[in-house]
Write a protein that holds these residues in place. Structure first.
Motif, short mmCIF file in Angstrom:
data_model
loop_
_atom_site.label_atom_id
_atom_site.label_comp_id
_atom_site.label_asym_id
_atom_site.label_seq_id
_atom_site.Cartn_x
_atom_site.Cartn_y
_atom_site.Cartn_z
N LEU A 119 -6.17 1.36 -7.80
CA LEU A 119 -6.94 0.29 -8.43
C LEU A 119 -6.48 -1.11 -7.98
O LEU A 119 -7.33 -1.95 -7.64
N PRO A 120 -5.17 -1.41 -7.95
CA PRO A 120 -4.77 -2.74 -7.47
C PRO A 120 -5.19 -3.01 -6.02
O PRO A 120 -5.57 -4.14 -5.69
N VAL A 121 -5.14 -1.99 -5.18
CA VAL A 121 -5.58 -2.17 -3.79
C VAL A 121 -7.08 -2.43 -3.73
O VAL A 121 -7.56 -3.30 -2.98
N VAL A 173 12.85 -0.71 1.04
CA VAL A 173 12.28 -2.02 1.33
C VAL A 173 12.13 -2.83 0.05
O VAL A 173 12.54 -4.01 -0.02
N LEU A 174 11.58 -2.22 -0.99
CA LEU A 174 11.37 -2.95 -2.25
C LEU A 174 12.68 -3.32 -2.91
O LEU A 174 12.87 -4.48 -3.32
N ALA A 283 8.00 -7.84 -9.07
CA ALA A 283 9.03 -7.98 -8.04
C ALA A 283 8.45 -7.83 -6.65
O ALA A 283 8.80 -8.57 -5.72
N ALA A 284 7.55 -6.87 -6.47
CA ALA A 284 6.93 -6.65 -5.16
C ALA A 284 6.12 -7.86 -4.71
O ALA A 284 6.18 -8.27 -3.55
N SER A 285 5.37 -8.46 -5.63
CA SER A 285 4.54 -9.61 -5.28
C SER A 285 5.39 -10.84 -4.97
O SER A 285 5.10 -11.59 -4.04
N VAL A 293 1.84 -5.52 -2.65
CA VAL A 293 0.87 -4.65 -3.32
C VAL A 293 0.75 -3.33 -2.58
O VAL A 293 0.71 -2.25 -3.19
N ILE A 294 0.73 -3.40 -1.24
CA ILE A 294 0.62 -2.18 -0.42
C ILE A 294 1.90 -1.36 -0.53
O ILE A 294 1.85 -0.12 -0.66
#
Length: 469
Positions: A119-121, A173-174, A283-285, A293-294
């Motif tokens: 949904l976010p994508v 990575v995150l 945190a990702a954004s 997001v990806i």
């Protein structure tokens, strides 16, 4: 005679164990495992070390002990449950497989993958939420899951060699980007993390349900190693234990990394609606921009997909063992169809039924694991040591289940003692019951009198089911 192709495709024992360990990590690491640790990190403040110790005990060490119990006993959960009695041995495994399979966990991870990843994508692409978008996601997600689960003997290759490394890379990575670039936030511990950090951590790890998953996944690990030449009981136990330890180390490291993300992610942790996913998405954004997001979507999809594959394959293996007239593939298709319907229509209603059931099943599963490990040290075969703690855990687990379902009278009565906790109150009484059972077994001579062990036959049945197709 073994062909050249077969010889080339046969991995070394060390490679088989590592690949199986990676597979087991991915099977464990589902939606709940991703959500809980960031919230712990954000809500614990200075109590984080004690909270994480408790969380790692019940979220990592107990599942590892369950894997070891399954390997040392030579039996999956069907065999372990039969040690209590034939009726219990028939009902308890069915409830476990249904609750962490097509009736709960599979539709749950399917919908979580949609809400947190797909949904976010779609929204980033300008496509809004709709019933058709969700149905398409569920169909695609479960379609990929069933294609992978059709070859249960190849799960270690398809998951351990490919999906797990991809999942670990995205997590690295995150975690790395957040820990290295985002400063820690000054937060005070909120309740109950402030007053009871260890107990709260134990409870949160307990709620990952990984002991139930381990009781199911253990036979998948055994089958995977047997396919790769671990035929003798000694080699099988060692291989399973090492694979379980690899999965446990990875789980522990990822949990700590996710908790540290929580300490660096902005958000109001005092709100009851705050979830770990909001902290991770934030945190990702902040650290990776739109690419975050990806990355986050990839983590969620891989975590949920690998868990769904393992649970569907395990359900089909159990169902084929229980009802051999229906093939493994048809059992797998039926479980997937039920998951599809619930993920699209009735998951909220099912959650109201299965959540109380989990409060009953978890104490039973933990008691079985603990007694099985004790039984592995006994020269004979224990009996009362199974009946007493499982009986006590069942009664007190039922109280917890009724409280979770909304009938609080039994729990309120126990609360008057000042010793009752709805999540962990059964533990001390069950340990006392275990002591009583051991005394009774010693007095009856069952501790020291060897009896015929049917575990190998039981394992053969479950292994045959797990190896179909």
């Amino acid at each position: 005679m073994t062909s050249t192709t077969d010889r080339l495709e046969s991995p070394s024992p060390a490679t088989s164990i590592v690949t199986t360990g990676l597979m087991l990590f991915a099977l464990f690491f589902g939606a709940g495992n991703l959500i809980f640790p960031p919230l712990l990190g954000a809500a614990s403040g200075g109590s984080l070390p004690m909270v994480m110790i408790g969380f790692l005990v019940t979220g990592v060490l107990l599942p590892l002990a369950t894997i070891v119990a399954v390997s040392t006993s030579g039996e999956g959960i069907l065999g372990l449950a039969r040690r209590v009695g034939p009726r219990f041995g028939a009902v308890m495994p069915l409830a476990v497989y249904l609750s962490i399979g097509p009736f709960y966990a599979v539709p749950r991870v399917t919908t979580v993958a949609y809400e947190l990843a797909t949904l976010p994508v779609l929204e980033m692409m300008g496509i809004h939420n709709s019933r058709w978008a969700q149905a398409a996601h569920v169909a695609a997600f479960l379609g990929v899951s069933i294609l992978i689960a059709l070859r249960p003997s190849r799960l270690a290759d398809s998951i351990g060699r490919w999906l797990t490394p991809a999942l670990l890379l995205l997590l690295a990575v995150l975690c790395g980007a957040t820990i290295l670039t985002a400063p820690g936030l000054e937060r005070s511990a909120i309740e109950p993390y402030a007053s009871a950090p260890m107990t709260t951590g134990l409870t949160q790890g307990y709620l990952t349900m990984d002991v139930l998953s381990a009781s199911v996944f253990g036979i998948v690990v055994i089958s995977s190693l047997r396919e790769r030449g671990f035929a003798t009981p000694g080699r099988l136990v060692r291989g399973t234990t090492i694979a379980g330890a690899i999965a446990a180390v990875l789980l522990g490291a990822v949990y700590v990394g996710l908790a540290l993300i929580g300490t660096r992610s902005p958000g109001d942790v005092t709100s009851e609606t705050t979830e770990g996913t909001e902290l991770l998405r934030s945190a990702a954004s902040l650290t990776l921009g739109r690419g975050g997001v990806i990355v986050f979507a990839g983590i969620v999809v891989l975590a949920c997909l690998t868990t769904a594959v393992g649970l569907l394959a395990s359900w089909a293996g159990y169902a084929y063992t229980a009802w051999p007239a229906v093939s493994f593939n048809r059992q797998l298709a039926a479980g997937t169809l039920v998951s599809f319907v619930l993920a699209n229509l009735g998951l909220k209603a099912i959650l109201k039924i299965t959540a109380p059931l989990l409060f009953l099943l978890y104490p039973l599963a933990i008691c079985l694991v603990v007694v099985t490990l004790v039984d592995a040290l006994a020269p004979g075969r224990l009996r009362s040591a199974y009946l007493w703690p499982v009986g006590v855990a069942g009664v007190l687990g039922l109280v917890s289940a009724l409280t979770e379902a909304g009938w609080t009278a039994p729990g309120d009565l126990l609360n008057r003692t000042g010793l009752w906790d709805n999540s962990t109150g059964w533990i001390v009484p069950a340990l006392i019951a275990l002591g009583i059972g051991l005394v009774l077994d010693v007095r009856s001579g069952r501790w020291s009198t060897p009896v015929e062990d049917a575990s190998e036959a039981s394992l053969e049945v479950e292994h045959a089911a797990a190896s179909q197709h």
